[in-house]
Write an enzyme that holds these catalytic residues in place. Structure first.
Site, PDB file in Angstrom:
ATOM      1  N   LYS A 200      42.078 -14.586 -13.174  1.00  0.00           N
ATOM      2  CA  LYS A 200      40.808 -15.301 -13.124  1.00  0.00           C
ATOM      3  C   LYS A 200      39.753 -14.422 -13.782  1.00  0.00           C
ATOM      4  O   LYS A 200      39.500 -13.303 -13.350  1.00  0.00           O
ATOM      5  CB  LYS A 200      40.446 -15.581 -11.672  1.00  0.00           C
ATOM      6  CG  LYS A 200      39.119 -16.274 -11.491  1.00  0.00           C
ATOM      7  CD  LYS A 200      38.902 -16.630 -10.043  1.00  0.00           C
ATOM      8  CE  LYS A 200      37.541 -17.265  -9.832  1.00  0.00           C
ATOM      9  NZ  LYS A 200      37.289 -17.520  -8.414  1.00  0.00           N
ATOM     10  N   LYS A 253      42.733 -19.013 -15.227  1.00  0.00           N
ATOM     11  CA  LYS A 253      41.447 -19.700 -15.103  1.00  0.00           C
ATOM     12  C   LYS A 253      40.355 -18.896 -15.783  1.00  0.00           C
ATOM     13  O   LYS A 253      40.291 -17.698 -15.549  1.00  0.00           O
ATOM     14  CB  LYS A 253      41.141 -19.849 -13.614  1.00  0.00           C
ATOM     15  CG  LYS A 253      39.789 -20.396 -13.311  1.00  0.00           C
ATOM     16  CD  LYS A 253      39.615 -20.501 -11.832  1.00  0.00           C
ATOM     17  CE  LYS A 253      38.181 -20.876 -11.549  1.00  0.00           C
ATOM     18  NZ  LYS A 253      37.814 -20.635 -10.203  1.00  0.00           N
TER      19      LYS A 253
HETATM   20  C1  PBG Z   1      35.674 -19.612  -5.969  1.00  0.00           C
HETATM   21  C2  PBG Z   1      35.956 -20.456  -7.145  1.00  0.00           C
HETATM   22  C3  PBG Z   1      35.217 -20.624  -8.331  1.00  0.00           C
HETATM   23  C4  PBG Z   1      35.858 -21.640  -9.025  1.00  0.00           C
HETATM   24  C5  PBG Z   1      36.965 -22.027  -8.282  1.00  0.00           C
HETATM   25  N1  PBG Z   1      37.021 -21.254  -7.156  1.00  0.00           N
HETATM   26  C6  PBG Z   1      33.952 -20.037  -8.810  1.00  0.00           C
HETATM   27  C7  PBG Z   1      33.762 -18.603  -9.020  1.00  0.00           C
HETATM   28  O1  PBG Z   1      34.686 -17.774  -8.983  1.00  0.00           O
HETATM   29  O2  PBG Z   1      32.594 -18.256  -9.216  1.00  0.00           O
HETATM   30  C8  PBG Z   1      35.415 -22.234 -10.331  1.00  0.00           C
HETATM   31  C9  PBG Z   1      35.881 -23.614 -10.606  1.00  0.00           C
HETATM   32  C10 PBG Z   1      35.181 -24.314 -11.708  1.00  0.00           C
HETATM   33  O3  PBG Z   1      34.326 -23.771 -12.427  1.00  0.00           O
HETATM   34  O4  PBG Z   1      35.490 -25.508 -11.872  1.00  0.00           O
HETATM   35  N2  PBG Z   1      35.688 -18.267  -6.134  1.00  0.00           N
END
Ligand code: PBG
Length: 334
Positions: A200, A253
């Site tokens: 991520k 992601k």
């Molecule tokens: C929680 C999380 C996030 C997303 C999914 N789970 C945001 C982040 O890490 O700031 C993003 C999902 C999206 O942008 O659609 N940590």
């Protein structure tokens, strides 16, 4: 060099592109609704259906209102949701994440009662529940890894006790998958799979999502725990660790700007790979289509196809309903 006037071309790939029937026959990638997961936002309160301004078509739902929407998506053929909660109160540690009365817990109990066949995956994180907006326990302005780990266990146990089918930890702290696996196994939940947000990135494509769950960090950013977009080799390290710790599904992601990463991982691992077509990727298409600058469906399909081509087995996408409509109109094949 070949003489361009020569009739002796080596081959004519255009032969197989002559008409739709042929093109469909040789198409290397198709969509199937079974590979899509639809993210949804639930919020404490009653009679709430708030459209998220930067994500047209995506709403925050109160529990009483989400039921008819779930009914609608099941009828469209969507069988899996990824659930995010927007709690009433936040605190320093995000303790509402492990409360029996938490928004996720209440929603899951209700949905499992109404729709036993619905497959519910919960996002496991703290950022929407902490008053500082970071993904766990803060110490000296930074996320404290190991103190956060023990809270993760509490959250996960609470989610699965409420009936969640799969957990998707998204905090990007070290050791989270191993910690969750041993907590689940030690408490009679060895059947619950873990879909890890293994790779991520610290991405600005999450902007609209943070509006949806009000989870922007109040101080600093997430760069001490989420990955640097410049890095490719490091993704392999994250994946290797997660596999050793027991991840069942690996996620990358965001998706669109990280197709090379999906491809790299596909080559080294033998578990299903999910990608998260995140909020910013969705908003870009909606906004430009709204202005008439891009064709919504064509661009959406092209984007999602790129993820499949890269090697994604599972796509988490706010477009799931749009794809369901396209598949319905084209008799299931696209
Ligand atoms: C929680 C999380 C996030 C997303 C999914 N789970 C945001 C982040 O890490 O700031 C993003 C999902 C999206 O942008 O659609 N940590």
């Amino acid at each position: 060099m070949m003489d361009i006037k020569s009739k002796n071309l080596l081959d004519r790939p255009r032969r197989l592109r002559q008409n739709m029937t042929l093109r469909k026959m040789v198409s290397e990638n198709h969509f199937h609704l079974d590979e899509f997961i639809y993210p949804m936002f639930v919020i404490d309160g009653n009679k709430i259906k708030n459209e998220i301004p930067s994500m047209p078509g995506i709403y925050q739902w109160s529990i009483d209102m989400i039921v008819s929407e779930i009914d609608a998506i099941i009828n469209m053929g969507i069988s899996k949701i990824l659930l995010f909660g927007v709690p009433e109160n936040k605190d320093e540690q995000g303790s509402a994440t492990w409360s029996d009365d938490g928004i996720i817990q209440k929603t899951v109990r209700k949905l499992k009662h109404e729709f036993p066949e619905l497959y519910i995956i919960s996002d496991v994180c703290f950022c929407g529940y902490t008053d500082h907006g970071h993904c766990g326990v803060l110490q000296d302005g930074d996320l404290h890894n190991d103190m956060t780990l023990s809270n993760v266990s509490k959250q996960v146990l609470s989610h699965v006790s409420a009936g969640v089918d799969m957990v998707a930890p998204s905090l990007m702290i070290d050791g989270m998958v191993g910690e969750i696996r041993s907590t689940l196994d030690g408490n009679g939940f060895s059947q619950i799979p873990i879909m890890s947000y293994s790779v991520k990135y610290a991405s600005s494509f999450y902007g609209p999502f943070r509006e949806a769950v009000d989870s922007s960090p109040k101080i600093g950013d997430r760069k001490t725990y989420q990955m640097d977009p410049a890095n490719r080799r490091e993704a392999l390290k994250e994946v290797e660790l997660d596999l050793m710790e027991g991840a069942d599904i690996i996620m990358v992601k965001p998706a669109l700007s990280y197709l090379d990463i999906i491809r790299d991982i596909k080559q080294i691992c033998n578990v299903p790979i999910a990608c998260y077509n995140v909020s910013g990727e969705y908003s870009m298409v909606k906004a430009s289509a709204n202005k008439g600058w891009l064709d919504h469906d064509e661009v959406m399909v092209e984007m999602l196809l790129s993820m499949k081509r890269a090697g994604a087995d599972i796509i988490i996408s706010y477009f799931a309903k749009d794809i369901a409509k396209i598949l319905r109109d084209s008799h299931g094949i696209r």
